[in-house]
Structures are given as C-alpha cells and as structure tokens.
Design an enzyme around this catalytic site. Structure first.
Site, PDB file in Angstrom:
ATOM      1  N   ASN A   7       0.857  -1.165   0.110  1.00 21.03           N
ATOM      2  CA  ASN A   7      -0.169   0.135  -0.168  1.00 21.03           C
ATOM      3  C   ASN A   7       1.027   1.240  -0.032  1.00 21.03           C
ATOM      4  O   ASN A   7       1.571   1.683   1.067  1.00 21.03           O
ATOM      5  CB  ASN A   7      -0.872   0.083   1.422  1.00 21.03           C
ATOM      6  N   LYS A   9       0.062   4.170  -0.320  1.00 28.52           N
ATOM      7  CA  LYS A   9      -0.572   5.592   0.100  1.00 28.52           C
ATOM      8  C   LYS A   9      -0.304   6.752  -0.806  1.00 28.52           C
ATOM      9  O   LYS A   9      -0.251   6.443  -2.133  1.00 28.52           O
ATOM     10  CB  LYS A   9       0.065   5.877   1.757  1.00 28.52           C
ATOM     11  N   HIS A  95      -9.764   1.623   4.899  1.00 26.46           N
ATOM     12  CA  HIS A  95      -8.621   2.003   5.703  1.00 26.46           C
ATOM     13  C   HIS A  95      -8.780   2.998   6.744  1.00 26.46           C
ATOM     14  O   HIS A  95      -9.568   4.055   6.626  1.00 26.46           O
ATOM     15  CB  HIS A  95      -7.389   2.496   4.676  1.00 26.46           C
ATOM     16  N   GLU A 166      -6.001  -4.322  10.846  1.00 26.30           N
ATOM     17  CA  GLU A 166      -5.007  -3.501  11.009  1.00 26.30           C
ATOM     18  C   GLU A 166      -5.272  -2.573  12.470  1.00 26.30           C
ATOM     19  O   GLU A 166      -5.914  -1.627  12.304  1.00 26.30           O
ATOM     20  CB  GLU A 166      -4.978  -2.398   9.850  1.00 26.30           C
ATOM     21  N   GLY A 172       2.214   2.344  11.036  1.00 26.90           N
ATOM     22  CA  GLY A 172       3.311   3.494  10.998  1.00 26.90           C
ATOM     23  C   GLY A 172       4.098   3.755  12.245  1.00 26.90           C
ATOM     24  O   GLY A 172       4.570   4.788  12.496  1.00 26.90           O
TER      25      GLY A 172
HETATM   26  P1  PGA Z   1       2.433   0.661   7.801  1.00 26.12           P
HETATM   27  O1  PGA Z   1       0.944   0.958   7.187  1.00 26.12           O
HETATM   28  O2  PGA Z   1       2.912  -0.817   7.121  1.00 26.12           O
HETATM   29  O3  PGA Z   1       3.167   1.775   7.231  1.00 26.12           O
HETATM   30  O4  PGA Z   1       2.245   0.579   9.197  1.00 26.12           O
HETATM   31  C1  PGA Z   1       0.075  -0.145   6.840  1.00 26.12           C
HETATM   32  C2  PGA Z   1      -1.192   0.341   6.246  1.00 26.12           C
HETATM   33  O5  PGA Z   1      -1.496   1.342   6.781  1.00 26.12           O
HETATM   34  O6  PGA Z   1      -1.810  -0.512   5.555  1.00 26.12           O
END
Ligand code: PGA
Length: 249
Positions: A7, A9, A95, A166, A172
């Site tokens: 992902n 983003k 999400h 999640e 993050g």
């Molecule tokens: P991350 O994000 O791996 O940066 O923690 C995962 C997500 O939000 O799908």
C-alpha cells in the site's frame, strides 16, 4: 503461499512509482512463490500506466479506494467500473486513514463493497481498533461492531474477499501485536464472519494483517495460523525491503 499487498498510500510520486515497477517487476516476479500473489496499490493516476507494464505479469494492481456510487455527478470520485477497466483486481477499502481523515463510515464501506463485487474486483476491507480501544481492552467489541455493519454486504457473497486486520496503534508506529494475540483475533474474525453468513452461502475469505510490517518481522507474521498475507505500508516503498518480504512467500 501468501498475498503481499504493497500500500503505497500517497508516498510515492508518480515518476518514482512508475520507475519502481518498470525497474523491479521482473525481479519481484521471479522471487514470488508460484502460489503467492504480489499486489501493488499505487495512487489512482498510476493505475493505467502500471497496467500497461503489468498486464502479462503475476503482479496484480490494487486501488486504494473506490467510489460508493456507480456513476454520475460525483466530482473527484473514481468508479469501480473505471478501476476494472485499468486492470485492478483488488481495492483497499475502509482503511483507518480513510475512516479517520475522510469520515468514511461503515455504510459507505458497505456500498463500496457492493460496487467492487459488481465489477469483479476483490475488496480488501480494513478493520481495526484505536489505541484507546486497545488500552481499554475492547478490541473485540470494536471489531465486532465494524464487521457486523459490513455483514449485510458480505454475508451473501460467493465472491472472494479479504479482511485486513490493521490495529490503528500498529500503523506506522513500529509497534506490532503479539503473534498469539493476532492468531486469536484472526480466528475470531473468521468465526464471526462464518457465523453471520447467509444460510445457503459459504463465504470465501482471506485474512491479512497490516501495521508496521517490515523485513524483520514479516517471517514471524507468516507463521501465524489463519493468516493469508500482509498489507504493508511504509516498508513496501523500499525495493530492498519489499524484495526480502516477497522472497519469504
Ligand atoms: P504501515 O501501514 O505498514 O506503514 O504501518 C500499513 C497500512 O496502513 O496499511
């Protein structure tokens, strides 16, 4: 055997995202286990050019969102039919960033699920509790409320879909759940969905985990029973990191 979803983003600018796929698609494809799937979720504008590069490959394309509407006067929206036209086999919906920053509700997510199924796109539906909920020990109640609201859209489906657990406190942050705890949550999700499916339907579902997955912890996650794959944000932008994770599949 696993599904790895990258992902991206709003991190990768257009040129960098296109160059990443152009330069690395072959190597990633070679490292991928024959029964595993690598799914890349770039921003909308990258989908068509990437589809031109990936149409003959085993790497699949994924949208990061979709409109809840079919078509019409909805400025700024992208329909599921358009996503299907540019080779999207998957779309991430619900999400926590969309729920939190864009006010996405379970009702909107349910409509999005329907639009995706109508266009033969596999929804990757994200659920997860906040840090406060986790601290209060009400993770199950929060997940149950999220899932229960989505079951009318999911429980009568014979098409495959994915649920990505999640936890918001893991996204993050570098903090991840304990593997035993994760196993219990995944098995509870699976039970809940099957208990709430319609009488004559047996839904077909994959379970993903997302939140601070990187090359140091991916192998551990992959040992969790019931886990079908990983949804990776930040770490998936780095080729060396993604390469290591893909080679674990
Ligand atoms: P991350 O994000 O791996 O940066 O923690 C995962 C997500 O939000 O799908």
């Amino acid at each position: 055997m696993a599904t790895i979803v990258a992902n991206w983003k709003m991190y990768q600018p257009y040129d960098k995202a296109i160059a990443f796929v152009r330069d690395h698609k072959q190597e990633l494809e070679q490292l991928l286990h024959p029964y595993s799937t690598l799914v890349i979720a770039p921003s909308f504008v990258c989908l068509d050019p990437m589809w031109q590069m990936l149409r003959d490959s085993r790497i699949q394309l994924c949208a990061q969102d979709v409109s809840a509407y079919t078509s019409g006067a909805y400025t700024g929206e992208v329909s599921a039919a358009s996503l299907a036209d540019v080779g999207c086999y998957y779309a991430i919906i619900g999400h926590s960033e969309r729920r939190r920053y864009f006010g996405e509700t379970n009702e909107m997510i349910s409509q999005k699920i329907q639009r995706l199924f109508e266009n033969y796109i596999t929804p990757i539906i994200c659920i997860g509790e906040s840090k406060e909920d986790y601290k209060k020990g009400i993770t199950r109640q929060v997940l149950e409320a999220q899932l229960a609201a989505l079951m009318p859209a999911l429980g009568n489906q014979e098409e495959f879909f994915c649920i990505a657990y999640e936890p918001e406190w893991a996204i993050g942050t570098g903090v991840t759940p304990d593997l035993e705890e994760l196993e219990k949550i995944l098995s509870w999700i699976s039970e809940f969905v099957h208990e709430n499916e319609h009488d004559d339907i047996h839904v077909s579902m994959g379970l993903l985990y997302g939140g601070s997955v990187d090359e140091t912890n991916a192998a551990g996650f992959m040992t969790v029973p019931g886990l079908g794959g990983l949804l990776i944000g930040g770490a998936s932008r780095d080729f060396q990191t993604l390469k290591k994770i893909v080679s674990l599949t």
